[in-house]
Each structure stands twice: as structure tokens, then as C-alpha cells.
Design a protein around this motif. Sequence first.
Motif, PDB file in Angstrom:
ATOM      1  N   ILE A  80      -3.289  -2.413  -0.708  1.00  0.00           N
ATOM      2  CA  ILE A  80      -1.853  -2.592  -0.933  1.00  0.00           C
ATOM      3  C   ILE A  80      -1.129  -1.657   0.035  1.00  0.00           C
ATOM      4  CG2 ILE A  80      -0.041  -2.695  -2.676  1.00  0.00           C
ATOM      5  CD1 ILE A  80      -2.277  -2.693  -4.798  1.00  0.00           C
ATOM      6  N   LYS A  81      -0.816  -2.186   1.210  1.00  0.00           N
ATOM      7  CA  LYS A  81      -0.393  -1.322   2.315  1.00  0.00           C
ATOM      8  C   LYS A  81       0.955  -0.665   2.065  1.00  0.00           C
ATOM      9  CE  LYS A  81      -0.326  -1.147   7.357  1.00  0.00           C
ATOM     10  NZ  LYS A  81      -0.540  -1.909   8.620  1.00  0.00           N
ATOM     11  N   ASN A  82       1.899  -1.379   1.460  1.00  0.00           N
ATOM     12  CA  ASN A  82       3.205  -0.750   1.246  1.00  0.00           C
ATOM     13  C   ASN A  82       3.115   0.393   0.234  1.00  0.00           C
ATOM     14  OD1 ASN A  82       2.763  -2.541  -0.882  1.00  0.00           O
ATOM     15  ND2 ASN A  82       4.924  -3.067  -1.101  1.00  0.00           N
ATOM     16  N   VAL A  83       2.227   0.259  -0.744  1.00  0.00           N
ATOM     17  CA  VAL A  83       2.013   1.349  -1.694  1.00  0.00           C
ATOM     18  C   VAL A  83       1.374   2.542  -0.982  1.00  0.00           C
ATOM     19  CG1 VAL A  83       0.723   2.067  -3.744  1.00  0.00           C
ATOM     20  CG2 VAL A  83       1.885  -0.149  -3.707  1.00  0.00           C
ATOM     21  N   GLN A  84       0.406   2.264  -0.124  1.00  0.00           N
ATOM     22  CA  GLN A  84      -0.222   3.351   0.623  1.00  0.00           C
ATOM     23  C   GLN A  84       0.796   4.070   1.510  1.00  0.00           C
ATOM     24  OE1 GLN A  84      -3.998   2.619   2.526  1.00  0.00           O
ATOM     25  NE2 GLN A  84      -4.471   0.969   1.109  1.00  0.00           N
ATOM     26  N   TYR A  85       1.690   3.304   2.113  1.00  0.00           N
ATOM     27  CA  TYR A  85       2.701   3.937   2.964  1.00  0.00           C
ATOM     28  C   TYR A  85       3.641   4.804   2.129  1.00  0.00           C
ATOM     29  CZ  TYR A  85       6.092   4.656   6.658  1.00  0.00           C
ATOM     30  OH  TYR A  85       6.918   5.244   7.589  1.00  0.00           O
ATOM     31  N   GLY A  86       3.979   4.327   0.938  1.00  0.00           N
ATOM     32  CA  GLY A  86       4.810   5.128   0.049  1.00  0.00           C
ATOM     33  C   GLY A  86       4.137   6.436  -0.327  1.00  0.00           C
TER      34      GLY A  86
ATOM     35  N   ALA B 285      -4.893   6.731  10.077  1.00  0.00           N
ATOM     36  CA  ALA B 285      -6.121   7.367   9.600  1.00  0.00           C
ATOM     37  C   ALA B 285      -6.214   7.290   8.082  1.00  0.00           C
ATOM     38  CB  ALA B 285      -6.168   8.821  10.063  1.00  0.00           C
ATOM     39  N   PHE B 286      -5.100   7.511   7.408  1.00  0.00           N
ATOM     40  CA  PHE B 286      -5.068   7.441   5.944  1.00  0.00           C
ATOM     41  C   PHE B 286      -5.417   6.035   5.464  1.00  0.00           C
ATOM     42  CE2 PHE B 286      -2.364   6.781   2.067  1.00  0.00           C
ATOM     43  CZ  PHE B 286      -3.092   7.588   1.208  1.00  0.00           C
ATOM     44  N   PHE B 287      -4.760   5.036   6.022  1.00  0.00           N
ATOM     45  CA  PHE B 287      -4.972   3.649   5.616  1.00  0.00           C
ATOM     46  C   PHE B 287      -6.411   3.203   5.895  1.00  0.00           C
ATOM     47  CE2 PHE B 287      -4.983  -0.906   6.614  1.00  0.00           C
ATOM     48  CZ  PHE B 287      -4.442  -1.428   5.450  1.00  0.00           C
ATOM     49  N   THR B 288      -6.914   3.539   7.070  1.00  0.00           N
ATOM     50  CA  THR B 288      -8.259   3.102   7.446  1.00  0.00           C
ATOM     51  C   THR B 288      -9.317   3.790   6.599  1.00  0.00           C
ATOM     52  OG1 THR B 288      -7.485   2.736   9.705  1.00  0.00           O
ATOM     53  CG2 THR B 288      -9.865   2.831   9.374  1.00  0.00           C
ATOM     54  N   HIS B 289      -9.086   5.053   6.259  1.00  0.00           N
ATOM     55  CA  HIS B 289     -10.058   5.725   5.389  1.00  0.00           C
ATOM     56  C   HIS B 289     -10.077   5.107   3.999  1.00  0.00           C
ATOM     57  CE1 HIS B 289     -11.500   8.925   2.584  1.00  0.00           C
ATOM     58  NE2 HIS B 289     -12.505   8.844   3.429  1.00  0.00           N
ATOM     59  N   VAL B 290      -8.926   4.702   3.485  1.00  0.00           N
ATOM     60  CA  VAL B 290      -8.905   4.012   2.192  1.00  0.00           C
ATOM     61  C   VAL B 290      -9.729   2.727   2.270  1.00  0.00           C
ATOM     62  CG1 VAL B 290      -7.460   2.835   0.494  1.00  0.00           C
ATOM     63  CG2 VAL B 290      -6.691   4.993   1.481  1.00  0.00           C
ATOM     64  N   LEU B 291      -9.575   1.988   3.372  1.00  0.00           N
ATOM     65  CA  LEU B 291     -10.373   0.777   3.573  1.00  0.00           C
ATOM     66  C   LEU B 291     -11.866   1.103   3.556  1.00  0.00           C
ATOM     67  CD1 LEU B 291     -10.972  -2.155   4.451  1.00  0.00           C
ATOM     68  CD2 LEU B 291     -10.506  -1.428   6.808  1.00  0.00           C
ATOM     69  N   LEU B 292     -12.270   2.120   4.307  1.00  0.00           N
ATOM     70  CA  LEU B 292     -13.684   2.478   4.386  1.00  0.00           C
ATOM     71  C   LEU B 292     -14.194   3.015   3.049  1.00  0.00           C
ATOM     72  CD1 LEU B 292     -13.667   4.124   7.927  1.00  0.00           C
ATOM     73  CD2 LEU B 292     -14.558   1.871   7.305  1.00  0.00           C
TER      74      LEU B 292
ATOM     75  N   GLY C 274     -17.032   7.018   3.489  1.00  0.00           N
ATOM     76  CA  GLY C 274     -15.988   6.416   4.311  1.00  0.00           C
ATOM     77  C   GLY C 274     -15.634   7.277   5.506  1.00  0.00           C
ATOM     78  N   LEU C 275     -15.590   8.603   5.296  1.00  0.00           N
ATOM     79  CA  LEU C 275     -15.295   9.513   6.401  1.00  0.00           C
ATOM     80  C   LEU C 275     -16.449   9.554   7.398  1.00  0.00           C
ATOM     81  CD1 LEU C 275     -13.123  11.479   7.421  1.00  0.00           C
ATOM     82  CD2 LEU C 275     -14.315  13.301   6.180  1.00  0.00           C
ATOM     83  N   PHE C 276     -17.671   9.529   6.885  1.00  0.00           N
ATOM     84  CA  PHE C 276     -18.858   9.468   7.745  1.00  0.00           C
ATOM     85  C   PHE C 276     -18.825   8.201   8.603  1.00  0.00           C
ATOM     86  CE2 PHE C 276     -23.245   7.979   8.376  1.00  0.00           C
ATOM     87  CZ  PHE C 276     -23.812   9.069   9.022  1.00  0.00           C
TER      88      PHE C 276
END
Length: 248
Positions: free
Chosen positions: A24-30, A56-63, A103-105
Amino acid sequence: MTAAYNLPNDEEAIKIAGAKLTLIKNVQYGKFESVLTPISNLVLVEEQQKHVDFGAFFTHVLLHEVAHSNGPHHIVDDSNTTVRSRMEELHSTLEEAKADITGLFAASLLVKNNTITGITLEQFYVTYLASAFRSIRFGLNEAHGRGQAIQLNYLVDNGGFEYEDGSGKVKVNFENIETAVSNLTRDILIIQGNGSKEDAANFVEKYGNNREKTIKLLDLLADVPIDIQPIWREVSESAQPGSKCIIF
């Protein structure tokens, strides 16, 4: 407020029909704008604040969510026994820590082989560190909060993160962080794969707490919201009936 999910959690249901990963990208941006950015300004050393990045924040959530799917879901020596059943009440905490650090790895590997471009390793590591203080504020009785405390303490003990003398603020040690992340990923995956609740309990007991230096930084965040709350309202009279928007 949920920023992403990967469901269902039931291993048998996943075998039959798979799982669905939603971001949920808009929530992540908030969350990034209203919570993570103010936190980073208060807890990070000044010279590393420039590395805090929404990508970086969004992509780490994905991973993180992909790491949930990757398992392990069953113990190594018995494919009919789930990790969840062995870990019992410790499972959620250890699983959230696993997903974060794996995810960070993965981010490091994907940057190095140019699968991820436009985001640097420095941005991943520093954004992750700032976000650690966001998640810990959910509390040690919550899986994400205690799971993040485990990661922070382990990475500090292994030289990946450091508290600056004098200011007490935190920073990434770019020389040590890659090895520390790799070691933590290995240790959690081995505990899960072996299915030893005793090993899991000892690990959580050792690292799943807020130490004095962490508490001092958390005290600085009293005026920063813990999370965001969407506000629903009508867009306009000309919009379609029932149309809504989220205001952060």
C-alpha cells in the motif's frame, strides 16, 4: 496502519492456492513522511541523515514481504512439521525479525548485481536503521517491535551499528554492516530450520529488549507520532457518489 501484507499465514492453504502480496504505497509514503523522517532527524548522526530515502524504505518493505514467502515454513529434518508449530508463541517475533533482516540481506545482493538500481547500499542501511526506531516504538509485546529490537541489538553487538560518543545518536558502520547482516540472517534461519524452541527462546531473551542507549533515543521521540491514521472524506460534490480519499 498496515503498509503491506502477505497472506494467508496458513502453510497448508499456501500449498493449495499460494499467497497474495500487497503493498500500500500511499500508506508507506505517509509513514515515511510523518514518522520515519522526523525520527531520522532525531536519532541519526547528522552526516548520515542524507541517506534516508523513500525508495529504500519502500523496496525493503517489498523484500520483507517476499522473505515471509521464502520461508523456511517447515523444519529441515521433518517436512511435515511447521516452524510455526515448533516456535509457538515465539514464532511471530522471530518471523518478523527474519523477514526484516533477510530483506536487507537480499537488498545488498540485488544492488550488487544491478537488479536494483537507483538506490544505494548506504540508503538501504541508513533508512533501515532509522526505521528500526520506528518499529521498536510499537512495543516489545508486539511482534514487529520485539523483532526489531532483536535486530538492532544484534547488529550493534556485531559492529554494524554504533552509538556515537557524546551525542548518543546512532550510525551505520559501513565497513561492518554487511557481515553483521549476513550473520544475523544465518542465525535466525538456522534457528527456524532446526525448529528448536529452546534456541529461539534464548535468542529472543538475549536480544529482544530495549537497552539504555536505545531508551535514551526513544525518549527524544515523544512528539513524533507512532503511526499514521487515515482520514476519510468526500472528495468533492462533482466526484462519483461514495468516492473517498485518504488525507495524511
